[in-house]
Design a protein around this motif. Sequence first.
Motif, PDB file in Angstrom:
ATOM      1  N   ILE A 229      33.821  41.878  30.644  1.00 15.74           N
ATOM      2  CA  ILE A 229      33.512  42.376  31.978  1.00 15.74           C
ATOM      3  C   ILE A 229      34.680  43.226  32.455  1.00 15.74           C
ATOM      4  CG2 ILE A 229      31.986  40.484  32.647  1.00 15.74           C
ATOM      5  CD1 ILE A 229      34.352  39.361  34.288  1.00 15.74           C
TER       6      ILE A 229
ATOM      7  N   ARG B 253      37.488  43.768  34.870  1.00 20.86           N
ATOM      8  CA  ARG B 253      38.243  42.948  35.806  1.00 20.86           C
ATOM      9  C   ARG B 253      39.669  43.464  35.886  1.00 20.86           C
ATOM     10  NH1 ARG B 253      40.671  37.769  33.273  1.00 20.86           N
ATOM     11  NH2 ARG B 253      40.818  38.339  31.092  1.00 20.86           N
TER      12      ARG B 253
ATOM     13  N   LEU C 264      27.810  38.585  38.868  1.00 21.10           N
ATOM     14  CA  LEU C 264      27.840  39.425  37.669  1.00 21.10           C
ATOM     15  C   LEU C 264      28.041  38.613  36.398  1.00 21.10           C
ATOM     16  CD1 LEU C 264      27.891  42.285  36.426  1.00 21.10           C
ATOM     17  CD2 LEU C 264      30.366  42.238  36.762  1.00 21.10           C
ATOM     18  N   VAL C 265      28.922  37.627  36.427  1.00 17.55           N
ATOM     19  CA  VAL C 265      29.198  36.832  35.225  1.00 17.55           C
ATOM     20  C   VAL C 265      27.949  36.053  34.805  1.00 17.55           C
ATOM     21  CG1 VAL C 265      30.580  34.958  34.255  1.00 17.55           C
ATOM     22  CG2 VAL C 265      31.673  36.693  35.677  1.00 17.55           C
TER      23      VAL C 265
ATOM     24  N   LYS D   8      25.416  38.421  33.250  1.00 22.28           N
ATOM     25  CA  LYS D   8      25.781  38.830  31.888  1.00 22.28           C
ATOM     26  C   LYS D   8      25.628  37.684  30.894  1.00 22.28           C
ATOM     27  CE  LYS D   8      28.666  42.807  32.630  1.00 22.28           C
ATOM     28  NZ  LYS D   8      28.763  43.756  31.554  1.00 22.28           N
TER      29      LYS D   8
END
Length: 134
Positions: free
Chosen positions: A61, A63, A30-31, A34
Amino acid sequence: MDKEMNQKYSNVSFPSDIEEMFIDIINKDLVSKKVLNYITRIRREQKKAVTIIDIAENLKIERRVGIKNGKTMQYEKRFAAIDRKTVERSVDKLSGMSLISYELMKPYKLLSPTLRGAQIVQKLQSRKEVENNG
């Protein structure tokens, strides 16, 4: 990928099978997804390169964040900024995959997407549109 190597291979794009493999790799992280989207969007909209600090300050994000409740800690999911070290690891990964390039301007790295990075982002967006419409 540094600026010189990017210029050498600037016209090279991925064949469809490699493209699909890279899309699957990016979708699992995901990081990185993005970060790649952010770098590409800023380059397209503002015509400028991005630094790691820009990404860490502007990209958020979901988290787990620790919240002190008396003597105990509770964790809640919240949208928070990405840690700079996490951004650095993601940038190194994307650079190694030749999806972004950088130009060293001490003490900064100016990041911009390569042709292959833009190709992957475009495919990711078209996949997302198909999933939303289909």
